[in-house]
Design a protein around this motif. Sequence first.
Motif: not given
Length: 129
Positions: A10-12, A15-19, A64-67, A72-75
Motif C-alpha cells: 500500500g505504501g508503494a 508513494t507512486m501516486s504522490r510522485y 484492507v483497512r491497514v492496506f 496507501i494513505l500513509g505513503g
Amino acid sequence: MLRFFVIGLGGAVGTMSRYFLSGVEHRFSNHLFPVNTLIVNLLGSLVIGFLWGLFERFAVPSQVRVFVFVGILGGFTTFSTFSLENFHLFKDGQIKVAIMNIIATNTLGVVLVFVGFVISKQLMVLFAK
C-alpha cells in the motif's frame, strides 16, 4: 508478517501516486508556494474522511483497512515533506508563506476529513433507497 507486506504494498502505491500527482502539479506551479504538498495532504484528508465513513458502514477486513489507511494513505500524504518545506521557508525568511502553508494545510485538512466523511454518509443514504 503478511501485515507488513500489505502495508509495504500500500505504501508503494501511495508513494507512486504522490510522485505522479506532484509531477503533474509541478509543471503548472510558480514554485513560490509548496502547492503540490498542500494538494496531496488535502486530497489525502478528503479521501481518509470519505473512506472512514464508508468503512464504518460496511464490514471491511482489517487487512484492507491497514492496506488503505496505513499503506496507501500513509505513503500518499506527506507530512514530513510538509514539515521540511516549512523549515526551509522559515530559514529563508519567508515567514508569512510558511505560516500560510501551516494554517491552510492543517485547517483545510481537518475540514476535508469531515467533508469526506459527510459525502460518504450522504452517498450511502442516496444509494440505500
